[in-house]
Design an enzyme around this catalytic site. Structure first.
Site, short mmCIF file in Angstrom:
data_model
loop_
_atom_site.label_atom_id
_atom_site.label_comp_id
_atom_site.label_asym_id
_atom_site.label_seq_id
_atom_site.Cartn_x
_atom_site.Cartn_y
_atom_site.Cartn_z
N ASP A 78 0.85 -1.18 0.00
CA ASP A 78 0.00 0.00 0.00
C ASP A 78 0.89 1.23 0.00
OD1 ASP A 78 0.89 -0.13 2.62
OD2 ASP A 78 -1.09 -0.01 3.54
N TYR A 80 2.93 4.78 0.80
CA TYR A 80 3.59 5.34 1.98
C TYR A 80 2.55 6.12 2.79
CZ TYR A 80 8.03 4.37 -0.44
OH TYR A 80 9.08 3.77 -1.08
N PHE A 91 6.44 2.42 -4.25
CA PHE A 91 7.83 2.60 -3.81
C PHE A 91 8.41 3.96 -4.18
CE2 PHE A 91 7.40 -2.07 -4.10
CZ PHE A 91 7.72 -2.40 -2.80
N HIS A 204 11.02 -8.67 1.16
CA HIS A 204 10.67 -7.27 0.92
C HIS A 204 11.90 -6.39 1.16
CE1 HIS A 204 8.59 -3.40 1.49
NE2 HIS A 204 7.59 -3.95 0.81
#
Length: 239
Positions: A78, A80, A91, A204
């Site tokens: 999702d 920031y 990202f 991740h």
């Protein structure tokens, strides 16, 4: 098709669906799940809650990367959840915004993998314009509350987007970082079944997990090698 675009603007806070994605996303956008999402987002904003990214940018990933140009999909969880960070691309942050830790680690791996010097500009629009779909599973989040909009209805739309890419017939790379992204792939069976796609999975890039398999995974060079082997242009990751 025009009716679909109008439905999205009316029910989902002025987010106009990009032309190239309309047909693929029409059933999801017409669903009750999408209608409930639109109403719920309006209620949350009316209650004074800060939601990111701002209206008009929540489908920026689709606008920046037309369906027929997708070569690589990088899937995030999702947006920031800090003020001024999210701008619709997974990202990515706008130029001038301090790099979040996950993006710092992405640039570290890119340098190690491809020799691209680390940079301070976290705007990944240059990737998106080359066919890198920077898509989050959930496209909104409440200020300071990661995961707060999960399960509210975005899944139907982002699942449909991934299914459209997987079914396009073009060899495509799917980059799935972390367990959440891998679960997303399991809901789009076409990705796993097709011999025409490359699926890259690892930990991740978050500082909590990057040293457990993200660093050293070499996703960028692997993606380009696959694209070139299948007659598609590689991505210039330095842009």
């Amino acid at each position: 098709m025009q009716a679909t675009a109008s439905l999205l603007r009316d029910d989902m806070t002025d987010e106009a669906i990009p032309e190239s994605w309309r047909e693929a996303l029409a059933p999801a956008l017409a669903s009750e799940q999408a209608r409930r999402l639109g109403g719920w987002l309006r209620e949350e904003e009316a209650a004074g809650k800060a939601i990111y990214p701002p209206r008009g940018t929540r489908l920026a990933a689709l606008a920046a990367t037309p369906l027929d140009q997708v070569r690589v999909v990088i899937l995030g969880q999702d947006p920031y959840h800090g003020a001024g960070q999210a701008h619709g691309l997974a990202f990515s942050v706008a130029e001038g915004v301090r790099l979040p830790p996950s993006l710092v680690n992405i640039f570290k791996e890119l340098e190690s993998d491809c020799g691209v010097p680390r940079r301070e500009n976290g705007d990944l629009t240059g990737w998106a314009r080359q066919g890198v779909l920077l898509l989050n599973n959930t496209l909104t989040v409440e200020d300071g509350k990661p995961g707060s909009h999960a399960g509210r209805g975005w899944d139907a739309i982002t699942d449909a987007a991934l299914a459209a890419v997987a079914g396009s017939g073009e060899p495509t790379v799917f980059v799935l970082w972390g367990s959440h992204a891998r679960k997303k792939a399991s809901r789009v069976p076409a990705i796993g079944r097709s011999a025409d796609h490359l699926v890259l999975t690892s930990a991740h890039p978050s500082p909590l997990s990057a040293y457990r398999g993200f660093f050293g995974s070499r996703p960028f060079s692997q993606a380009n090698a696959f694209l070139e082997a299948n007659g598609r242009e590689p991505v210039d990751w330095s842009q």
